[in-house]
Design a protein around this motif. Sequence first.
Motif, PDB file in Angstrom:
ATOM      1  N   LEU A  53       5.291  -1.048  13.609  1.00  0.00           N
ATOM      2  CA  LEU A  53       5.957   0.259  13.610  1.00  0.00           C
ATOM      3  C   LEU A  53       6.336   0.986  12.188  1.00  0.00           C
ATOM      4  CD1 LEU A  53       7.954   2.371  15.315  1.00  0.00           C
ATOM      5  CD2 LEU A  53       9.847   0.904  14.617  1.00  0.00           C
ATOM      6  N   ILE A  54       5.627   2.367  12.183  1.00  0.00           N
ATOM      7  CA  ILE A  54       5.610   2.887  11.064  1.00  0.00           C
ATOM      8  C   ILE A  54       6.695   4.080  11.236  1.00  0.00           C
ATOM      9  CG2 ILE A  54       4.427   4.306   9.192  1.00  0.00           C
ATOM     10  CD1 ILE A  54       3.521   1.947   9.358  1.00  0.00           C
ATOM     11  N   GLU A  55       7.660   4.079  10.316  1.00  0.00           N
ATOM     12  CA  GLU A  55       8.877   5.279  10.340  1.00  0.00           C
ATOM     13  C   GLU A  55       9.131   5.743   9.128  1.00  0.00           C
ATOM     14  OE1 GLU A  55      11.923   4.169  13.755  1.00  0.00           O
ATOM     15  OE2 GLU A  55      11.938   2.843  12.273  1.00  0.00           O
ATOM     16  N   ASN A  56       8.769   6.901   8.637  1.00  0.00           N
ATOM     17  CA  ASN A  56       9.097   7.791   7.691  1.00  0.00           C
ATOM     18  C   ASN A  56       8.362   7.171   6.476  1.00  0.00           C
ATOM     19  OD1 ASN A  56      11.208   9.698   8.648  1.00  0.00           O
ATOM     20  ND2 ASN A  56      12.621   7.944   8.601  1.00  0.00           N
ATOM     21  N   GLY A  57       6.947   6.798   6.797  1.00  0.00           N
ATOM     22  CA  GLY A  57       5.907   6.530   5.736  1.00  0.00           C
ATOM     23  C   GLY A  57       6.281   5.068   5.519  1.00  0.00           C
ATOM     24  N   ALA A  99       0.769  15.065  -4.999  1.00  0.00           N
ATOM     25  CA  ALA A  99       1.530  15.307  -3.669  1.00  0.00           C
ATOM     26  C   ALA A  99       2.319  14.014  -3.663  1.00  0.00           C
ATOM     27  CB  ALA A  99       0.485  15.423  -2.571  1.00  0.00           C
ATOM     28  N   ALA A 100       3.409  14.246  -2.928  1.00  0.00           N
ATOM     29  CA  ALA A 100       4.234  12.701  -2.525  1.00  0.00           C
ATOM     30  C   ALA A 100       3.635  11.791  -1.722  1.00  0.00           C
ATOM     31  CB  ALA A 100       5.738  13.504  -2.124  1.00  0.00           C
ATOM     32  N   ALA A 101       3.945  10.695  -1.821  1.00  0.00           N
ATOM     33  CA  ALA A 101       3.372   9.450  -0.951  1.00  0.00           C
ATOM     34  C   ALA A 101       3.611   9.984   0.214  1.00  0.00           C
ATOM     35  CB  ALA A 101       3.661   8.489  -1.478  1.00  0.00           C
ATOM     36  N   THR A 102       2.837   9.776   1.392  1.00  0.00           N
ATOM     37  CA  THR A 102       3.346   9.820   2.829  1.00  0.00           C
ATOM     38  C   THR A 102       3.278   8.424   3.298  1.00  0.00           C
ATOM     39  OG1 THR A 102       1.112  10.168   3.223  1.00  0.00           O
ATOM     40  CG2 THR A 102       2.212  12.060   3.147  1.00  0.00           C
ATOM     41  N   LYS A 112       1.141   7.348  10.479  1.00  0.00           N
ATOM     42  CA  LYS A 112       0.331   6.322  11.026  1.00  0.00           C
ATOM     43  C   LYS A 112      -1.477   6.672  10.828  1.00  0.00           C
ATOM     44  CE  LYS A 112       1.453   7.395  15.094  1.00  0.00           C
ATOM     45  NZ  LYS A 112       2.208   8.564  14.764  1.00  0.00           N
ATOM     46  N   SER A 113      -1.555   7.940  10.895  1.00  0.00           N
ATOM     47  CA  SER A 113      -2.866   8.568  10.477  1.00  0.00           C
ATOM     48  C   SER A 113      -3.266   8.081   9.021  1.00  0.00           C
ATOM     49  CB  SER A 113      -3.217   9.987  10.966  1.00  0.00           C
ATOM     50  OG  SER A 113      -3.154  10.040  12.328  1.00  0.00           O
ATOM     51  N   THR A 114      -2.218   8.321   8.332  1.00  0.00           N
ATOM     52  CA  THR A 114      -2.497   7.977   6.754  1.00  0.00           C
ATOM     53  C   THR A 114      -2.939   6.764   6.542  1.00  0.00           C
ATOM     54  OG1 THR A 114      -0.932   9.871   6.235  1.00  0.00           O
ATOM     55  CG2 THR A 114      -1.389   8.166   4.769  1.00  0.00           C
ATOM     56  N   LEU A 121       0.895  -1.070   0.073  1.00  0.00           N
ATOM     57  CA  LEU A 121       0.036   0.169   0.115  1.00  0.00           C
ATOM     58  C   LEU A 121       0.956   1.306  -0.073  1.00  0.00           C
ATOM     59  CD1 LEU A 121      -2.959   1.384   0.082  1.00  0.00           C
ATOM     60  CD2 LEU A 121      -2.411   1.302   2.778  1.00  0.00           C
ATOM     61  N   SER A 122       0.489   2.131  -0.886  1.00  0.00           N
ATOM     62  CA  SER A 122       1.196   3.776  -0.841  1.00  0.00           C
ATOM     63  C   SER A 122      -0.021   4.520  -0.992  1.00  0.00           C
ATOM     64  CB  SER A 122       2.150   3.654  -2.117  1.00  0.00           C
ATOM     65  OG  SER A 122       3.166   2.711  -1.907  1.00  0.00           O
ATOM     66  N   VAL A 123       0.064   5.682  -0.191  1.00  0.00           N
ATOM     67  CA  VAL A 123      -0.788   6.502  -0.154  1.00  0.00           C
ATOM     68  C   VAL A 123      -0.347   7.968  -0.429  1.00  0.00           C
ATOM     69  CG1 VAL A 123      -3.029   7.474   1.366  1.00  0.00           C
ATOM     70  CG2 VAL A 123      -2.022   5.065   1.223  1.00  0.00           C
ATOM     71  N   SER A 124      -1.183   8.961  -0.974  1.00  0.00           N
ATOM     72  CA  SER A 124      -0.837  10.248  -1.142  1.00  0.00           C
ATOM     73  C   SER A 124      -1.822  11.368  -0.708  1.00  0.00           C
ATOM     74  CB  SER A 124      -0.417  10.532  -2.666  1.00  0.00           C
ATOM     75  OG  SER A 124      -0.533  11.854  -2.721  1.00  0.00           O
ATOM     76  N   PRO A 125      -1.673  12.129  -0.103  1.00  0.00           N
ATOM     77  CA  PRO A 125      -2.834  12.858   0.463  1.00  0.00           C
ATOM     78  C   PRO A 125      -3.385  13.760  -0.437  1.00  0.00           C
ATOM     79  CG  PRO A 125      -0.713  14.006   1.000  1.00  0.00           C
ATOM     80  CD  PRO A 125      -0.493  12.715   0.395  1.00  0.00           C
ATOM     81  N   GLY A 126      -2.958  13.786  -1.842  1.00  0.00           N
ATOM     82  CA  GLY A 126      -3.772  14.529  -2.831  1.00  0.00           C
ATOM     83  C   GLY A 126      -2.994  14.319  -3.956  1.00  0.00           C
ATOM     84  N   GLU A 127      -3.944  14.772  -5.423  1.00  0.00           N
ATOM     85  CA  GLU A 127      -3.191  14.457  -6.501  1.00  0.00           C
ATOM     86  C   GLU A 127      -1.854  15.210  -6.752  1.00  0.00           C
ATOM     87  OE1 GLU A 127      -4.806  14.916 -11.026  1.00  0.00           O
ATOM     88  OE2 GLU A 127      -6.220  14.904  -9.547  1.00  0.00           O
TER      89      GLU A 127
END
Length: 575
Positions: A532-536, A339-342, A366-368, A331-337
């Motif tokens: 554990l999530i670190e730097n995305g 935008a860099a993946a967080t 984490k919230s992402t 899974l990869s997620v970006s906050p908007g079109e």
Amino acid sequence: MATRSNPVSEAVRQYRYAFGAIFSFSLLINLLMLTGPLFMLQIYDRVLVSRHVETLAALFLLVIGLYAAMALLEVVRARILSRLAARLDNVAGRPAFLRTVLCSGMPADAGRDAVRDLDRVRQFVSSSAMAGLFDMPWLPIYLAIVYLIHPALGLLATAGAVVLLVIALVTDLVTRPLVRQAGSLSGERAAMVESGRRGAEALTGMGMEDAIGRVWDRLNARFVDATARAGDAVGLSAVLSKTFRLFLQSAMLALGAYLAIGGAISAGAMIAASIIMARGLQPVEMAVQNWRHMLGAHDAYSRLKLATSSAPLAAAVALPAPRAALQVDNLSVSPGEGAAATLTGVSLAVECGTALGVIGHSGSGKSTLARALVGVWPAQEGTVMLDGAPLPQWIARGEHVGYLPQDVELMDGTVAENIARFQDAAPDDAVVAAAMAAGCHALILSLPDGYGTRLGGGGRTLSAGQRQRIALARALYGDPFLLVLDEPNSNLDGHGDTALNRAILGAKARGAAVVVVAHRPSALSAMDRLALIENGALTECGPRDVVLKALMRRDKTAAAPRAEAADATGSGAGA
């Protein structure tokens, strides 16, 4: 594959026959608009010459009937436009509202003003400016009649129409960028007002009113300047078009008088030609005067179509309720079109009856991850699946997912309505069961009207801890299979922490898959596994105690060089 769905375009297509009727009515109305000049022509060239009162009476009765018919057609056309505007709102109102509300999770989403855009389109469709657009195509009819009276008058009227159209085109070139700039700044103003309203306590408590007021002044000055410049351009064009049309009418009279003196036309034809030309050019002048509103409505319509469009979907089949596992694959997620993946390359699984705790520093993603698991933010790459089916394939996803976001907002309604997610005819026993599972039944009973207590916008009548516990009950309502809790104990006291752990244990006992994003250690006691999530990126995932021991070893290893450096510094200082 189904076609791309757009309720606005579908509404326009659905009522295209109504637009055809308006077009036909406009033709009849514009033909009946010739009643006045033709009646004047008959008065001058026939009645005054023959002096027949009977002819005058007959013509006058005919004029009364024609004007009555024109008035009836005008009323019908206006009502059809009004009904079309209402139908457009009925069809697109819900998608526009949901887009405006739900886009708050996507920072750069263009749909945050969809409701306002819909209002603008509806107001324009029901306005006289829209009716004027349907009158413009009939300008050639008026010019043709003027040509029939005399070709020279027709050429002059045609030249006047060309000049007015050029004024309209220049107006478009000048005002379009200004109107769009003003619209963009208007959206920024609205966003600033909303953010200020939400942060009013901090603004007041820290004395930031003057500072934020200066920021508002700068933004508002840009908006007012763009609006004023657009208004100036449209105002100048409106004055030019109106002045030129009046001049053209006088020029038509002058040319008509010259032709009448030479015997080429009669005096009645001279006046009739001037009136017919003025009536034919009136819609063009009205369009110039309303150009800014027309551009605003056009841009709003384009944004509304884009905002309310939904992606093409395959034919959906109702799937059985999930009961096995949540699976996340690459899974990869970006906050908007754009935008860099967080969040990148995350793969994990949560079996039924187990709880996964997601830990990491602030801003690590984490919230992402929590938002992506429930579909608030779509996956840029990879998939989120329940029992092997990607999340979008679940028709009734809301029945299977419970979500407690980090920033809790309750809707304006009763406590019971909020817990039941505003479902119609929600069973009372299900509402109470969710509240008891969240450990807030006694809390709700202590409110003035119990479950019927009405909350203000955002639930601001409650404390932060009370809102969080009621929101937990909302997440638990209906016993969803997937339960995602983002910082669920951030505003809870010790009693609330106990109730939260009890709720998580209860969800596990009934076979739910639970994901908890947490900072406070008290929320980890009910976890079976930790991620554990670190730097995305996902760097550790496994049994809770194993991951905690690995983190402790890593912390000790990282602390050793710091201790040695401190000792060396102390020794140097002692020497």
